[in-house]
Design an enzyme around this catalytic site. Structure first.
Site, PDB file in Angstrom:
ATOM      1  N   HIS A 142      20.221  38.525 -62.595  1.00 19.22           N
ATOM      2  CA  HIS A 142      18.759  38.544 -62.642  1.00 19.22           C
ATOM      3  C   HIS A 142      18.240  39.632 -61.707  1.00 19.22           C
ATOM      4  O   HIS A 142      18.922  40.036 -60.762  1.00 19.22           O
ATOM      5  CB  HIS A 142      18.238  37.165 -62.209  1.00 19.22           C
ATOM      6  CG  HIS A 142      16.767  37.016 -62.308  1.00 19.22           C
ATOM      7  ND1 HIS A 142      15.925  37.277 -61.245  1.00 19.22           N
ATOM      8  CD2 HIS A 142      15.971  36.623 -63.338  1.00 19.22           C
ATOM      9  CE1 HIS A 142      14.683  37.043 -61.619  1.00 19.22           C
ATOM     10  NE2 HIS A 142      14.672  36.647 -62.871  1.00 19.22           N
ATOM     11  N   THR A 185      16.483  39.712 -59.257  1.00 17.32           N
ATOM     12  CA  THR A 185      16.402  39.395 -57.830  1.00 17.32           C
ATOM     13  C   THR A 185      17.765  39.416 -57.142  1.00 17.32           C
ATOM     14  O   THR A 185      17.846  39.210 -55.926  1.00 17.32           O
ATOM     15  CB  THR A 185      15.793  37.997 -57.625  1.00 17.32           C
ATOM     16  OG1 THR A 185      16.566  37.039 -58.364  1.00 17.32           O
ATOM     17  CG2 THR A 185      14.349  37.954 -58.104  1.00 17.32           C
ATOM     18  N   LYS A 186      18.831  39.659 -57.895  1.00 12.08           N
ATOM     19  CA  LYS A 186      20.178  39.610 -57.333  1.00 12.08           C
ATOM     20  C   LYS A 186      20.626  40.993 -56.844  1.00 12.08           C
ATOM     21  O   LYS A 186      19.977  42.003 -57.075  1.00 12.08           O
ATOM     22  CB  LYS A 186      21.156  39.044 -58.354  1.00 12.08           C
ATOM     23  CG  LYS A 186      20.780  37.649 -58.867  1.00 12.08           C
ATOM     24  CD  LYS A 186      20.633  36.654 -57.734  1.00 12.08           C
ATOM     25  CE  LYS A 186      20.430  35.219 -58.212  1.00 12.08           C
ATOM     26  NZ  LYS A 186      19.124  34.971 -58.827  1.00 12.08           N
ATOM     27  N   ASN A 187      21.783  41.039 -56.195  1.00 10.00           N
ATOM     28  CA  ASN A 187      22.296  42.311 -55.665  1.00 10.00           C
ATOM     29  C   ASN A 187      22.576  43.310 -56.782  1.00 10.00           C
ATOM     30  O   ASN A 187      22.229  44.492 -56.691  1.00 10.00           O
ATOM     31  CB  ASN A 187      23.596  42.075 -54.886  1.00 10.00           C
ATOM     32  CG  ASN A 187      23.409  41.223 -53.656  1.00 10.00           C
ATOM     33  OD1 ASN A 187      22.557  40.350 -53.617  1.00 10.00           O
ATOM     34  ND2 ASN A 187      24.217  41.461 -52.633  1.00 10.00           N
ATOM     35  N   ILE A 206      22.106  43.906 -60.877  1.00 15.22           N
ATOM     36  CA  ILE A 206      21.157  43.367 -61.849  1.00 15.22           C
ATOM     37  C   ILE A 206      21.322  43.959 -63.250  1.00 15.22           C
ATOM     38  O   ILE A 206      21.890  45.033 -63.439  1.00 15.22           O
ATOM     39  CB  ILE A 206      19.711  43.584 -61.367  1.00 15.22           C
ATOM     40  CG1 ILE A 206      19.361  45.077 -61.367  1.00 15.22           C
ATOM     41  CG2 ILE A 206      19.495  42.983 -59.986  1.00 15.22           C
ATOM     42  CD1 ILE A 206      17.887  45.368 -61.108  1.00 15.22           C
TER      43      ILE A 206
END
Length: 378
Positions: free
Chosen positions: A184, A186-188, A190
């Site tokens: 997603h 918001t992850k490291n 993406i």
């Protein structure tokens, strides 16, 4: 000047690879880029088999199918987690038995698990909060003792590790029977939306691929292993398009650089806020000696809800977006009446007092300094 909580990072070749995927004439799932990404994870982290999915939620749903969750089965998991962790098993008819967090970390309290196991328990789901490992060695030993499956919700845990007592170091997501990752925005690493199922137990490998391909042996057909394919099991359209996989591949090429930058920001926060936090009765995140830090998230643990609200409001007034996180699932509108009534003190505590600071690749040094400066104002 505004500092958002998160900003998706493009490494520079995402659109190039997407265009290449289009030119190859196949943009549906399981093409060249899907296979490149899956092989990358298998080779780098030692996962036995990887399957890209449309989301971490989809990967968790696949896991629930693979361990054959049925109505009446019980699944133990932390209350302090995202709703997808529970929904995947609720959809199969499971009863969720929520466990408390540790007092020193939002991760599941491994010492509370044995008392929650009954004759109906089928699986333990651990969530590696902020990319920091749950204490996997005793959890795996307990699961083996009671013949339970362990599923790692590793949504936040890419490129993070656990060290066993004998010094063996393993990537998070490679320890349990199955694991789910998120890509997603918001992850490291993406791909907008996106996820992955890691299969570490050989008994699930063949069926996972069938479930992934809508319950058919389509993948075997395209490998030339069967002369036709058909419907042979339950499943769904869990695999993402090549567009998603191509975007992800550009991110994976820059994994080391992304991780280096995120860890540097995390360390700057940790070092520069230490004295301020101590003076204000606020706790900073700690990394256990069996875990590593993947720079996914930096959070503060305030003394009270009122103090957290004051911190958030102060930063917001100066253009800096800091946010709280999960609400205990056992107290949710959906599950409150289904919960067995146990008090989960630590989960509720983190619900009230945890606040996350901005952390993303393009957070410039000047912006980090500006965030830190706001904490040091009287």
């Amino acid at each position: 000047m505004k500092t958002p909580f998160n900003k998706p990072y493009l490494s520079g070749r995402e659109t190039f690879y997407i265009e290449d995927a289009v030119k190859r004439g196949k943009i549906s799932g399981n093409g060249v880029y899907t296979q490149k990404c899956q092989k990358f994870f298998e080779d780098k982290y030692g996962f036995s088999k990887c399957l890209l999915t449309t989301s971490c939620t989809a990967a968790l749903e696949m896991a629930a199918i693979l361990v054959e969750i049925e109505p009446g089965d019980e699944v133990i998991m932390p209350s302090y987690t995202f709703v997808s962790t529970a929904n995947a098993f609720i959809l199969r008819g499971a009863k969720i038995v929520f466990a408390d967090s540790r007092s020193d970390h939002p991760n599941i309290d491994e010492n509370s698990l044995e008392s929650l196991i009954t004759a109906r328990t089928k699986a333990i789901v651990v969530v590696h909060y902020a990319g920091v490992a749950c204490h996997m060695e005793p959890i795996m030993a307990l699961a083996k003792q009671h013949d339970l499956f362990v599923i790692e919700d590793a949504a936040q845990a890419i490129d993070s590790y656990y060290t066993f007592a004998d010094g063996t170091k393993k990537a998070l997501g490679s320890i349990g029977h199955l694991a789910a990752f998120s890509f997603h925005e918001t992850k490291n690493i993406i791909s907008g939306e996106g996820g992955m199922l890691a299969v570490n137990d050989e008994q699930f490998a063949k069926r996972a691929e069938i479930i992934w391909e809508k319950g058919t042996n389509r993948s075997s057909f395209f490998r030339g292993e069967v002369d036709k394919y058909g419907w042979i099991d339950i499943g769904s359209s869990f695999l993402p398009s090549e567009i998603v996989a191509a975007f992800l591949w550009a991110q994976l090429e820059n994994l080391e650089d992304i991780q280096r930058k995120r860890r540097a920001i995390w360390e700057a926060y940790h070092q520069q806020l230490a004295s301020w936090a101590l003076a204000n009765g606020i706790k900073l995140p700690q990394i256990p000696n069996y875990a590593t830090n993947n720079g996914h998230m930096f959070y503060l643990i305030c003394k009270s809800l009122e103090q957290r609200t004051a911190v958030i409001n102060h930063l917001k007034a100066h253009g800096i977006l800091a946010v709280f996180h999960y609400l205990s699932l056992h107290k949710s509108l959906f599950y409150n009446e289904r919960h067995d009534g146990r008090s989960l003190v630590n989960s509720d505590h983190f619900t009230d007092v945890l606040v996350r600071l901005p952390l993303y690749y393009e957070l410039a040094v000047e912006e980090v300094i500006r965030v830190l400066r706001e904490f040091k104002k009287p």
